[in-house]
Each structure stands twice: as C-alpha cells, then as structure tokens.
Scaffold this motif. Sequence first.
Motif, PDB file in Angstrom:
ATOM      1  N   PHE A  60       0.834  -1.187   0.000  1.00 42.26           N
ATOM      2  CA  PHE A  60       0.000   0.000   0.000  1.00 42.26           C
ATOM      3  C   PHE A  60       0.875   1.246   0.000  1.00 42.26           C
ATOM      4  CE2 PHE A  60      -2.634  -3.204   2.120  1.00 42.26           C
ATOM      5  CZ  PHE A  60      -3.782  -3.119   1.366  1.00 42.26           C
ATOM      6  N   ASN A  61       0.535   2.214  -0.854  1.00 43.64           N
ATOM      7  CA  ASN A  61       1.142   3.534  -0.758  1.00 43.64           C
ATOM      8  C   ASN A  61       0.435   4.243   0.382  1.00 43.64           C
ATOM      9  OD1 ASN A  61       2.810   3.151  -2.967  1.00 43.64           O
ATOM     10  ND2 ASN A  61       1.295   3.921  -4.403  1.00 43.64           N
ATOM     11  N   GLU A  67       0.929   3.504   3.807  1.00 41.16           N
ATOM     12  CA  GLU A  67       0.605   2.503   4.835  1.00 41.16           C
ATOM     13  C   GLU A  67       0.230   3.160   6.166  1.00 41.16           C
ATOM     14  OE1 GLU A  67      -0.083  -1.079   6.634  1.00 41.16           O
ATOM     15  OE2 GLU A  67       0.626  -1.050   4.569  1.00 41.16           O
ATOM     16  N   GLU A  68       0.794   4.331   6.442  1.00 43.45           N
ATOM     17  CA  GLU A  68       0.490   5.022   7.705  1.00 43.45           C
ATOM     18  C   GLU A  68      -0.978   5.454   7.792  1.00 43.45           C
ATOM     19  OE1 GLU A  68       1.796   8.149   4.754  1.00 43.45           O
ATOM     20  OE2 GLU A  68       2.508   6.161   5.313  1.00 43.45           O
ATOM     21  N   ASN A  69      -1.667   5.479   6.658  1.00 44.65           N
ATOM     22  CA  ASN A  69      -3.082   5.866   6.638  1.00 44.65           C
ATOM     23  C   ASN A  69      -4.023   4.672   6.739  1.00 44.65           C
ATOM     24  OD1 ASN A  69      -2.588   8.677   6.320  1.00 44.65           O
ATOM     25  ND2 ASN A  69      -2.052   8.270   4.197  1.00 44.65           N
ATOM     26  N   ILE A  70      -3.479   3.481   6.910  1.00 41.10           N
ATOM     27  CA  ILE A  70      -4.310   2.289   6.988  1.00 41.10           C
ATOM     28  C   ILE A  70      -4.450   1.846   8.440  1.00 41.10           C
ATOM     29  CG2 ILE A  70      -4.513  -0.144   6.343  1.00 41.10           C
ATOM     30  CD1 ILE A  70      -3.073   0.606   3.730  1.00 41.10           C
ATOM     31  N   GLN A  71      -5.670   1.717   8.869  1.00 43.24           N
ATOM     32  CA  GLN A  71      -5.973   1.198  10.210  1.00 43.24           C
ATOM     33  C   GLN A  71      -6.330  -0.274  10.077  1.00 43.24           C
ATOM     34  OE1 GLN A  71      -5.916   2.811  13.281  1.00 43.24           O
ATOM     35  NE2 GLN A  71      -6.208   0.740  14.055  1.00 43.24           N
ATOM     36  N   ARG A  72      -5.733  -1.107  10.893  1.00 41.88           N
ATOM     37  CA  ARG A  72      -5.993  -2.550  10.894  1.00 41.88           C
ATOM     38  C   ARG A  72      -6.569  -2.938  12.245  1.00 41.88           C
ATOM     39  NH1 ARG A  72      -2.370  -5.362   7.129  1.00 41.88           N
ATOM     40  NH2 ARG A  72      -1.307  -3.792   5.903  1.00 41.88           N
ATOM     41  N   TYR A  73      -7.492  -3.896  12.238  1.00 45.85           N
ATOM     42  CA  TYR A  73      -7.972  -4.443  13.508  1.00 45.85           C
ATOM     43  C   TYR A  73      -8.320  -5.914  13.351  1.00 45.85           C
ATOM     44  CZ  TYR A  73     -12.834  -4.082  11.924  1.00 45.85           C
ATOM     45  OH  TYR A  73     -14.018  -4.237  11.237  1.00 45.85           O
ATOM     46  N   ASN A  74      -8.100  -6.660  14.412  1.00 42.55           N
ATOM     47  CA  ASN A  74      -8.402  -8.088  14.419  1.00 42.55           C
ATOM     48  C   ASN A  74      -9.908  -8.274  14.533  1.00 42.55           C
ATOM     49  OD1 ASN A  74      -5.727  -9.081  14.303  1.00 42.55           O
ATOM     50  ND2 ASN A  74      -5.461  -8.623  16.457  1.00 42.55           N
ATOM     51  N   SER A  75     -10.492  -8.925  13.550  1.00 42.94           N
ATOM     52  CA  SER A  75     -11.930  -9.166  13.581  1.00 42.94           C
ATOM     53  C   SER A  75     -12.253 -10.612  13.948  1.00 42.94           C
ATOM     54  CB  SER A  75     -12.564  -8.810  12.242  1.00 42.94           C
ATOM     55  OG  SER A  75     -11.994  -9.564  11.201  1.00 42.94           O
ATOM     56  N   SER A  76     -11.238 -11.471  13.990  1.00 43.61           N
ATOM     57  CA  SER A  76     -11.412 -12.869  14.391  1.00 43.61           C
ATOM     58  C   SER A  76     -10.039 -13.435  14.717  1.00 43.61           C
ATOM     59  CB  SER A  76     -12.062 -13.684  13.267  1.00 43.61           C
ATOM     60  OG  SER A  76     -11.201 -13.784  12.162  1.00 43.61           O
ATOM     61  N   GLU A 134      -8.014 -10.143   9.903  1.00 41.24           N
ATOM     62  CA  GLU A 134      -8.054  -8.729  10.276  1.00 41.24           C
ATOM     63  C   GLU A 134      -8.676  -7.939   9.135  1.00 41.24           C
ATOM     64  OE1 GLU A 134      -4.094  -7.174  10.908  1.00 41.24           O
ATOM     65  OE2 GLU A 134      -3.640  -7.187   8.777  1.00 41.24           O
ATOM     66  N   ARG A 135      -9.224  -6.796   9.471  1.00 44.47           N
ATOM     67  CA  ARG A 135      -9.819  -5.907   8.478  1.00 44.47           C
ATOM     68  C   ARG A 135      -9.010  -4.627   8.431  1.00 44.47           C
ATOM     69  NH1 ARG A 135     -14.769  -7.841   6.827  1.00 44.47           N
ATOM     70  NH2 ARG A 135     -15.564  -9.513   8.125  1.00 44.47           N
ATOM     71  N   GLY A 136      -9.025  -3.980   7.264  1.00 44.90           N
ATOM     72  CA  GLY A 136      -8.295  -2.738   7.128  1.00 44.90           C
ATOM     73  C   GLY A 136      -9.153  -1.682   6.463  1.00 44.90           C
ATOM     74  N   PHE A 137      -8.980  -0.441   6.908  1.00 50.10           N
ATOM     75  CA  PHE A 137      -9.705   0.680   6.317  1.00 50.10           C
ATOM     76  C   PHE A 137      -8.821   1.910   6.310  1.00 50.10           C
ATOM     77  CE2 PHE A 137     -10.686   0.722  10.817  1.00 50.10           C
ATOM     78  CZ  PHE A 137     -10.584   2.060  11.167  1.00 50.10           C
ATOM     79  N   CYS A 138      -9.201   2.894   5.509  1.00 47.82           N
ATOM     80  CA  CYS A 138      -8.448   4.136   5.383  1.00 47.82           C
ATOM     81  C   CYS A 138      -8.748   5.037   6.582  1.00 47.82           C
ATOM     82  CB  CYS A 138      -8.811   4.839   4.080  1.00 47.82           C
ATOM     83  SG  CYS A 138      -7.985   6.440   3.872  1.00 47.82           S
ATOM     84  N   ARG A 139      -7.701   5.484   7.260  1.00 49.45           N
ATOM     85  CA  ARG A 139      -7.859   6.394   8.402  1.00 49.45           C
ATOM     86  C   ARG A 139      -8.360   7.769   7.977  1.00 49.45           C
ATOM     87  NH1 ARG A 139      -3.423   5.486  12.948  1.00 49.45           N
ATOM     88  NH2 ARG A 139      -2.859   3.348  12.465  1.00 49.45           N
ATOM     89  N   GLN A 140      -8.123   8.142   6.720  1.00 55.48           N
ATOM     90  CA  GLN A 140      -8.505   9.482   6.278  1.00 55.48           C
ATOM     91  C   GLN A 140      -9.955   9.564   5.826  1.00 55.48           C
ATOM     92  OE1 GLN A 140      -5.610  10.850   3.417  1.00 55.48           O
ATOM     93  NE2 GLN A 140      -4.176  11.367   5.032  1.00 55.48           N
TER      94      GLN A 140
END
Length: 106
Positions: A20-21, A23-32, A36-42
């Motif tokens: 990812f270009n 990467e600092e803008n990607i939030q990751r969280y454990n969903s199971s 894990e799921r990832g979304f844009c912080r912006q």
Amino acid sequence: MCRRWAGGPSFSTEASSVQFNGEENIQRYNSSDWGERGFCRQCGSSLFYRLKEPDQYILNMGAVDDQSPFTIASEIFIDEKPPGYDLAGKHPRLTGEEFLATVQNG
C-alpha cells in the motif's frame, strides 16, 4: 459480518501479496482469530480483509481503480444472503459453513 462492514454485498478479489502507498493511513484491527480488516484512516473506506494464515488479502473491489479485468468467480455465505442478492452466472456458491471450513482448515 461482511454485509454490515461493506453496507451491502461485498465484491472482493484475492491477492497473495499487497503493498500500500501510504501505509500510515491504513488502520488494521483483528476481527477474528484468523483475520483482520483494514480501512483508510482518512476517509474511512473499507479496503481489505486479511487471512492471517496464509497471509492472504481479500481486497474490496471499491478500492481498485480499474475493475474491468474482474468477473464473479464465486459466492460465499449464500445461506445468509438476503432475497434479491441473486447473482447471475455459473460459479461456486458456498454456504458460510462450507467457506469457513476452507479458511480454518487451510
């Protein structure tokens, strides 16, 4: 879970390797335990679901600029889909139990 996360059917594609270009803008969280799921912080856009083993990404099609090369290859959780989500074509259709067996048993 995917329907709630995406706001409707989740159209996705698999990728074994992703960079990812921004990467600092990607939030990751454990969903199971296995993903894990990832979304844009912006902007909050849903970007991917990652299977921890074998480190496989499932990218949301909305995050792909050029979607023209893609076609529907399979459907999962067909036992939980609402009426009206019937998609045309001949491709595998797995129940939630069938799909989870492939994820949890490698």
